[in-house]
Enzyme design. Structure first.
Site, short mmCIF file in Angstrom:
data_model
loop_
_atom_site.label_atom_id
_atom_site.label_comp_id
_atom_site.label_asym_id
_atom_site.label_seq_id
_atom_site.Cartn_x
_atom_site.Cartn_y
_atom_site.Cartn_z
N ILE A 130 0.50 -1.10 0.22
CA ILE A 130 -0.10 -0.02 -0.52
C ILE A 130 1.04 1.57 -0.08
O ILE A 130 1.53 1.66 0.90
CB ILE A 130 -1.31 0.03 1.51
CG1 ILE A 130 -1.74 -0.98 0.91
CG2 ILE A 130 -2.00 1.70 1.38
CD1 ILE A 130 -2.66 -1.35 2.74
N ASP A 183 0.07 42.60 -15.46
CA ASP A 183 0.48 44.34 -15.86
C ASP A 183 1.70 45.09 -16.50
O ASP A 183 2.48 44.45 -16.42
CB ASP A 183 0.36 44.82 -13.80
CG ASP A 183 -0.97 45.48 -13.17
OD1 ASP A 183 -1.55 45.14 -14.30
OD2 ASP A 183 -1.19 45.24 -12.42
N ASP A 206 -2.93 45.08 -8.59
CA ASP A 206 -2.80 45.68 -7.28
C ASP A 206 -3.96 46.54 -6.65
O ASP A 206 -3.72 45.50 -5.35
CB ASP A 206 -1.50 46.07 -7.82
CG ASP A 206 -1.67 47.14 -9.25
OD1 ASP A 206 -2.28 47.40 -9.50
OD2 ASP A 206 -0.55 48.22 -9.71
N ASP A 215 -9.18 45.51 -8.34
CA ASP A 215 -8.41 43.97 -9.42
C ASP A 215 -8.90 43.04 -8.85
O ASP A 215 -8.69 41.71 -9.69
CB ASP A 215 -6.84 44.17 -10.05
CG ASP A 215 -6.43 45.64 -10.49
OD1 ASP A 215 -7.00 45.75 -11.22
OD2 ASP A 215 -5.45 45.49 -9.96
N ASN A 232 10.29 -3.03 1.55
CA ASN A 232 9.24 -1.44 1.37
C ASN A 232 10.14 0.01 2.37
O ASN A 232 10.29 0.42 1.61
CB ASN A 232 8.65 -1.88 2.68
CG ASN A 232 7.33 -0.23 2.52
OD1 ASN A 232 6.94 -0.14 1.56
ND2 ASN A 232 6.58 -0.16 3.89
P1 ATP Z 1 -0.20 49.12 -15.38
O1 ATP Z 1 -1.18 48.77 -15.56
O2 ATP Z 1 0.89 49.01 -16.76
O3 ATP Z 1 0.67 49.14 -13.91
P2 ATP Z 1 -0.98 51.42 -14.28
O4 ATP Z 1 -2.03 50.62 -13.37
O5 ATP Z 1 0.39 52.16 -13.53
O6 ATP Z 1 -0.38 50.74 -15.67
P3 ATP Z 1 -3.07 53.09 -13.70
O7 ATP Z 1 -2.26 53.29 -12.80
O8 ATP Z 1 -4.07 52.54 -14.16
O9 ATP Z 1 -2.55 52.16 -14.85
O10 ATP Z 1 -2.56 54.28 -14.54
C1 ATP Z 1 -3.12 55.09 -15.94
C2 ATP Z 1 -2.95 56.46 -16.23
O11 ATP Z 1 -3.27 56.71 -15.01
C3 ATP Z 1 -1.59 56.39 -16.59
O12 ATP Z 1 -1.14 56.91 -17.59
C4 ATP Z 1 -1.53 57.77 -16.34
O13 ATP Z 1 -1.19 58.56 -16.80
C5 ATP Z 1 -2.56 58.92 -14.74
N1 ATP Z 1 -2.15 57.71 -13.39
C6 ATP Z 1 -1.15 57.29 -12.82
N2 ATP Z 1 -0.95 57.23 -11.82
C7 ATP Z 1 -1.09 58.67 -12.11
C8 ATP Z 1 -1.19 58.87 -10.77
N3 ATP Z 1 -0.22 59.09 -8.73
N4 ATP Z 1 -1.51 60.34 -10.51
C9 ATP Z 1 -2.43 61.05 -11.12
N5 ATP Z 1 -2.30 60.15 -12.29
C10 ATP Z 1 -1.87 59.06 -12.41
#
Ligand code: ATP
Length: 866
Positions: free
Chosen positions: A271, A315, A611, A615, A705
């Site tokens: 077994i 991402d 993240d 999501d 065994n």
């Molecule tokens: P990925 O999905 O590739 O990781 P990401 O998560 O950084 O990218 P988001 O964070 O959703 O993407 O950002 C989308 C858009 O929002 C960016 O292209 C930017 O123009 C704007 N953005 C990102 N971070 C900031 C922030 N801290 N303040 C204002 N606008 C932002």
């Protein structure tokens, strides 16, 4: 321990506790932990090895036989069972330890302010009076009273069962109400807050109803469950055979209790009781190996699923790229300037057509710097950069022209923040200076442009007409095509209207975020392994395209879809084209969910990273949800089955590889264990139908065994994996563990082992006319053929010579120790008495070697090639 209300405001919350004080309190009140069920002690694990019906039967049989005068036999059998138990104990103890280590690694963290600085500590080290900083997505690490709160909402369903998040308010100094408190274990679903710890560990509300906190899941993987089922069937089959062997022996005139002992010993040996333990150890060890490569497995079944991954949706920012943003271009008043300086170096100059320029007198430029620094939650402290890299890049930009956050905060105080959200892709703050209020806003260009009514043209404010809008979007596209992430900035003075509209457009900042160096190879490795890497990003389509092309995620003929495109497509339409798409840009979290579903509909196994809080649904829906260890929120980490401690795409690929290795190794030792056990059963069974005397005595069966099932099988689970493991296509998720002819190999090999052993026995009995010699030869043949077979089990495609005999040293050690045991048993007089053996002469030894290697030779000549 709970804090007294009068003590609540003793400490200055901006400074927090001193480290010394925190340490003192930790010593005094203990860790902030919910006491868990007592761990299984080592002794208990050891004793549980005997908790097996068949072992009890064997015990009973030995006791009976000792009463009948066979005391030596009884003692030896006891010793062997004891050694077997030690082996089982080692396996199980290792498993427990491995799972324990995992729990420690996944320990939650908390952001505290101590000695005026924000730090990330283990949540278990929080003490009364600690000042805790909380953001959306965090799990509340202790019971906390709110000192500052910014639209905070807490999901208290874990405590109250109420699924709607509850709004919480800061404590105004009056009587403490429920609305001022956050409870350990609850989730922040919105806003941000600062609070003081008022109860830790078992004193918290959660502590009072302990046992409910989610722990690392120890659920069985589908494979473990299937193997358990298989194990059950095998037990029945083996028991039937044992009964047949016993009954036929008795019918032939053998002694009843002797035959009974034979039957039971055979059951113990045949077994595969070690199988579930080795599977768990091998999964758990694999998990530890993954951990060393920064992949923390939270749910054991993920290890199996990883090996079948067809699509990795990842991402971009920080996972494929370095997340070390540096502003390279700025666009103001229709002109594009370059910014010099590498990384987070605070020195740099502004250039126009490669000529250094001084923009200090340009109002738009100054507003851009002000907005970059004020609409920003990052910080630079003692040359340390804290916060989101996009924001750090803007702080660095400001510093290059003398705008330092600390200096600016002396004049401006923050009144309100509308936090960044990847759905609306922007954020804004309201600040006040000398009684006047201003709004500063930054975000994706398309989003910001729609919020602006005016335009800052050098030192003048003009109407933001369509032509200007077009120019901005063109400048944005030009920057994005150069793989720059672009942020647009805007501001306004607030008179009455505090909403994010009627703003004055300032300009654009384009920042570079180079791909991680290792990603190029990882993408290639994925493709060779038949896995499709997909980029999903919130960034602009052109930025995404430029980077995806550079790292070869996007090739000729591949498509890019944007969030808008996705909105227009029905689920059916998306499913039809999804296999052509390699990049999804400007998406928000709800799109991720749609994407996962579409892939799954195609029958593909999807790994998806994430993240933010939003999501979580996509991560949950994916076959393997992956959370970011550094930037991920607690919610995503808890939903995920895998956490990337370094947020790196390459880590996913190594985890997939490890998943494949583990699965391969499980197949290897299943092949080994089952074929060996089959060989053992068959030897005894054939003897009884051929009306031969018993080829192996109970104690000998138990020795087989011990010598073959334990360490050699365990050593197989430590195989490093074959060189071409990432050149095969992913296995199908519903594939049986016995697929690809494994069952055939097991049956053939087991049959051969049995046939050769029984032939060696019959031949020796006839030739030497001595049953003890014949049994010793059979024992030697059975053990040696299994020890040779274990090397074959190392690979299904390559011979041991191609792999190299010494490439798995554990296996060599295990086999050598088993061989030494065999030689001791054959040649040491004391052992001969216990095991009923006789020293073999050279010719007899030769017979053992010939018959046992014959098994390997026949199988490699014929069966193995099949
Ligand atoms: P990925 O999905 O590739 O990781 P990401 O998560 O950084 O990218 P988001 O964070 O959703 O993407 O950002 C989308 C858009 O929002 C960016 O292209 C930017 O123009 C704007 N953005 C990102 N971070 C900031 C922030 N801290 N303040 C204002 N606008 C932002």
């Amino acid at each position: 321990m709970a804090i007294k209300e009068s003590d609540l405001y003793k400490e200055n919350y901006k400074y927090g506790l001193s480290k010394h004080e925190a340490k003192k309190r930790l010593e005094k009140y203990g860790l902030n932990e919910i006491k868990q069920k007592k761990k299984k002690s080592a002794l208990l694990i050891f004793l549980s090895q005997f908790n097996d019906f068949i072992v009890w039967v064997l015990f009973a049989a030995t006791i009976i036989s000792s009463f009948l005068g066979e005391i030596a036999d009884a003692i030896s059998i006891f010793v062997i069972i004891f050694m077997d138990a030690i082996l089982g104990f080692i396996q199980e103890y290792k498993t427990e330890r491995a799972l324990e280590v995992l729990k420690e690694l996944a320990a939650p963290t908390a952001k505290v302010i101590r000695e005026g600085k924000q730090e990330l500590i283990k949540a278990s080290e929080l003490v009364l009076g600690d000042i805790v900083v909380l953001e959306t997505g965090d799990r509340v690490p202790a019971d906390i009273i709110l000192i500052e709160s910014n639209s905070i909402q807490s999901d208290e369903s874990i405590l109250t069962g109420e699924s709607v998040p509850v709004e919480k308010l800061k404590h105004d100094g009056g009587k403490i109400k429920n609305e001022n408190l956050l409870y350990m274990g609850c989730m922040i679903t919105n806003g941000s807050a600062i609070g003081r710890v008022i109860a830790t560990g078992m004193q918290t509300e959660m502590g009072k109803i302990a046992d409910m906190l989610e722990k690392i899941e120890e659920t069985k993987t589908p494979l473990q469950e299937k193997l358990n089922k298989l194990g059950e069937y095998l037990v029945y089959i083996i028991l039937i055979i044992c009964v047949v062997v016993t009954v036929m022996g008795v019918l032939r005139g053998e002694n009843l209790y002797k035959m009974f002992l034979v039957g039971v010993s055979l059951a113990v040996a045949a077994i595969p009781e070690g199988l579930p333990a080795i599977v768990t150890v091998s999964l758990a060890l694999g998990v530890q190996k993954m951990m060393k490569r920064n992949a923390l497995v939270k749910k054991l079944p993920a290890v199996e699923t990883l090996g079948c991954t067809n699509v990795i949706c990842t991402d971009k920012t920080g996972t494929l790229t370095q997340n070390k943003m540096t502003v390279r271009k700025i666009y103001i008043s229709g002109r594009e300037y370059s910014v010099s300086g590498e990384g987070y170096d605070l020195n740099g100059v502004f250039l126009y057509d490669s000529v250094k320029v001084n923009l200090k007198s340009n109002f738009a430029f100054n507003k851009m710097m002000e907005c970059s620094v004020l609409c920003n939650n990052a910080d630079i402290e003692d040359n340390k950069f804290i916060g989101d890299p996009t924001e750090i890049a803007l702080l660095v930009l400001g510093a290059k022209s003398g705008y330092i956050k600390k200096d600016l905060s002396r004049f401006y105080s923050k009144v309100k923040e509308n936090p960044f959200d990847s759905n609306r892709k922007m954020m804004s703050v309201i600040v006040s200076k000398n009684g006047k209020k201003y709004m500063y806003l930054k975000g994706a260009a398309e989003a910001v442009v729609n919020k602006c009514k005016y335009y800052l043209l050098d030192n003048n404010i003009v109407n933001f007409d369509n032509q200007l809008r077009k120019n901005i979007l063109m400048a944005n596209d030009l920057m994005a095509k150069k793989a720059l992430r672009v942020l647009a900035l805007a501001y306004k003075e607030i008179t009455v209207n505090e909403s994010e509209d009627e703003l004055i457009f300032i300009g654009l900042c384009g920042m570079i975020d180079p791909p991680r160096e290792e990603v190029f190879d990882a993408v290639l490795e994925c493709k060779m392994a038949g896995i499709i890497p997909i980029m999903i990003t919130g960034d602009h389509k052109l930025t995404a395209e430029a980077i995806a092309r550079e790292i070869r995620i996007l090739g000729e003929g591949d498509r890019i879809l944007t969030g808008d495109d996705l909105d227009k497509l029905t689920d059916n339409q998306l499913e039809k084209i999804i296999k052509e798409v390699k990049v999804f840009a400007r998406v928000n979290p709800s799109h991720k969910y749609k994407i996962v579903k579409a892939y799954k509909k195609q029958g593909l196994v999807v790994a998806m990273t994430g993240d933010g809080v939003n999501d979580a649904p996509a991560i949950k829906e994916a076959d393997i949800g992956i959370a970011m260890g550094i930037t991920g929120t607690d919610v995503t980490k808890e939903t995920a089955s895998l956490i990337l401690m370094d947020d790196n795409f390459t880590t996913i690929v190594s985890a997939v590889k490890e998943g494949r290795i583990i699965y391969d190794n499980i197949r290897k030792f299943i092949r080994y264990l089952l074929s060996c056990n089959l060989g053992e059963v068959l030897t005894m069974f054939l003897a009884s139908i051929l009306k031969l005397p018993i080829p192996l005595l109970p104690i000998q069966i138990l020795l087989v065994n011990l010598a073959t099932d334990g360490f050699p099988a365990m050593a197989l689970s430590l195989e490093k994996g074959e060189a071409d493991i990432m050149q095969k296509r992913p296995r199908h998720k519903n594939e049986s563990i016995f697929s690809d002819g494994l069952l055939y190999k097991i049956m053939m090999r087991g049959t051969l082992i049995g046939l050769c052993t029984i032939t060696s026995f019959a031949f020796s009995l006839y030739y030497f006319g001595n049953i003890i010699v014949a049994r010793t030869i059979a024992l030697g043949t059975l053990i040696l053929s299994q020890l040779l077979h274990v090397f074959e089990c190392r690979s299904e495609r390559k011979s041991v010579f191609e792999l190299g005999i010494f490439t798995n040293l554990y296996l060599v050690y295990a086999v050598v120790s088993s061989l030494i045991i065999l030689l001791f048993v054959i040649y040491i007089p004391f052992m001969q008495k216990i095991f009923y053996t006789r020293s073999l002469n050279l010719m007899q030894l030769f017979i053992v070697i010939v018959f046992s290697s014959m098994v390997s030779i026949i199988s490699s000549l014929y069966w193995y090639k099949k």
